[in-house]
Design a protein around this motif. Structure first.
Motif, mmCIF file in Angstrom:
data_model
loop_
_atom_site.group_PDB
_atom_site.id
_atom_site.type_symbol
_atom_site.label_atom_id
_atom_site.label_comp_id
_atom_site.label_asym_id
_atom_site.label_seq_id
_atom_site.Cartn_x
_atom_site.Cartn_y
_atom_site.Cartn_z
ATOM 1 N N THR A 73 0.823 -1.168 0.001
ATOM 2 C CA THR A 73 0.144 0.088 0.095
ATOM 3 C C THR A 73 0.900 1.135 -0.077
ATOM 4 N N PHE A 74 1.813 1.218 0.708
ATOM 5 C CA PHE A 74 2.848 2.508 0.827
ATOM 6 C C PHE A 74 3.615 2.525 -0.401
ATOM 7 N N THR A 75 3.775 1.606 -1.139
ATOM 8 C CA THR A 75 4.499 1.613 -2.437
ATOM 9 C C THR A 75 3.733 2.236 -3.272
ATOM 10 N N VAL A 76 2.483 2.242 -3.277
ATOM 11 C CA VAL A 76 1.556 3.069 -4.117
ATOM 12 C C VAL A 76 1.391 4.502 -3.530
ATOM 13 N N ILE A 77 1.048 4.612 -2.283
ATOM 14 C CA ILE A 77 0.840 5.858 -1.581
ATOM 15 C C ILE A 77 1.785 7.043 -1.721
ATOM 16 N N ILE A 78 3.007 6.432 -1.492
ATOM 17 C CA ILE A 78 4.076 7.491 -1.319
ATOM 18 C C ILE A 78 4.084 8.181 -2.682
ATOM 19 N N PRO A 79 4.481 7.624 -3.806
ATOM 20 C CA PRO A 79 4.645 8.234 -4.853
ATOM 21 C C PRO A 79 3.456 9.139 -5.383
ATOM 22 N N VAL A 80 2.228 8.501 -5.145
ATOM 23 C CA VAL A 80 1.091 9.244 -5.289
ATOM 24 C C VAL A 80 1.004 10.428 -4.613
ATOM 25 N N LEU A 81 1.468 10.583 -3.458
ATOM 26 C CA LEU A 81 1.347 11.727 -2.421
ATOM 27 C C LEU A 81 2.506 12.863 -3.119
#
Length: 276
Positions: A73-81
């Motif tokens: 999930t954080f693999t997706v969230i960090i670049p999205v942010l």
């Protein structure tokens, strides 16, 4: 008792009742996660557990690899942010500070996209990513964040930027600053509360996104927490106490992030509404 004091009592009383109403679903999740399956099905319901069954949490963590799902999930969230914060603020800066042909028309077209339900574009968008052979990967969930950051986020940041006097930009131009220098050294520090609001909305949206991740991710090793939680649901039987325990584990990070950012959230929402 004066009317002012009476009015405050009524106001705080109504706010307290509304806060209980908002908090009730969270309470029910935690309460259900501490009961066994038989106690959950009892009627009238048990409002407070007689015994806190912490073993529900240990059992659900044994069944579901939350560690792997959190990392995914954080693999997706960090670049999205990163993408949303950067591109939405740049786009909003352009619409709030720069002058170019048909600026109001372009801004109106961006706002109009909010009226278009995402489910309408789901099939053609999936076909496009499939043609690029990027399905069953995180790229369809990450790349769109670097192309404007979303119409609502652009609107929110643009409204916030409209509250900042343009005289600051003019003073910087006199000192020889360019647009990117103004954006980086003047605008970004001033719109920090609004950016935090945007990032909070984005974090919660990605964290709770189930449909988008379900469409693009087929490999269970790439599942996020939303998809990982769904693995608890059996074909014929769903252990509700374990499902509630897993839901509590999944919800808590989003609640904690919101609590830490609520000061900026309130400040950003309040200031954004000052000027249209």
């Amino acid at each position: 008792m004066t009317y002012r004091i009476r009015g405050k009592i009524i106001t705080y009383g109504v706010l307290f009742l509304l806060s209980l109403l908002v908090f009730f679903p969270m309470y029910w999740i935690i309460r259900s996660s501490l009961l066994n399956l038989q106690e959950i099905l009892e009627f009238p319901p048990i409002w407070f557990p007689n015994a806190f069954r912490i073993d529900n949490y240990t059992e659900v963590m044994a069944r579901v690899d939350f560690g792997k799902y959190f990392i995914n999930t954080f693999t997706v969230i960090i670049p999205v942010l990163v993408g949303v914060g950067l591109t939405a603020s740049l786009t909003a800066f352009g619409f709030a500070r720069l002058e170019f042909p048909l600026k109001n028309l372009w801004f109106s077209l961006i706002i109009m996209t909010i009226l278009l339900p995402s489910i309408v574009t789901l099939v053609p968008t999936y076909i496009g990513w499939s043609k690029l052979q990027l399905t069953n990967s995180y790229w369809p969930l990450i790349i769109p964040a670097f192309f404007g950051g979303g119409a609502f986020n652009i609107f929110l940041l643009r409204q916030f930027l409209m509250t900042i006097p343009k005289e600051l930009d003019e003073s910087a131009v006199i000192d020889g600053a360019g647009y990117f220098t103004i954006y980086r050294k003047i605008i970004l520090p001033l719109i920090k509360p609004a950016i935090v609001v945007v990032l909070l909305f984005t974090f919660v949206g990605v964290w709770n996104d189930f449909l988008g991740q379900l469409v693009y991710l087929n490999d269970s090793n790439k599942y996020t927490v939303s998809l990982g939680l769904s693995t608890l649901r059996g074909a014929n039987n769903t252990p509700m106490n374990l499902l509630m325990a897993g839901t509590a584990i999944v919800v808590m990070p989003a609640v904690i992030v919101f609590l830490f950012g609520q000061r900026y959230f309130i400040e950003g929402i309040a200031t954004t509404g000052i000027k249209g």
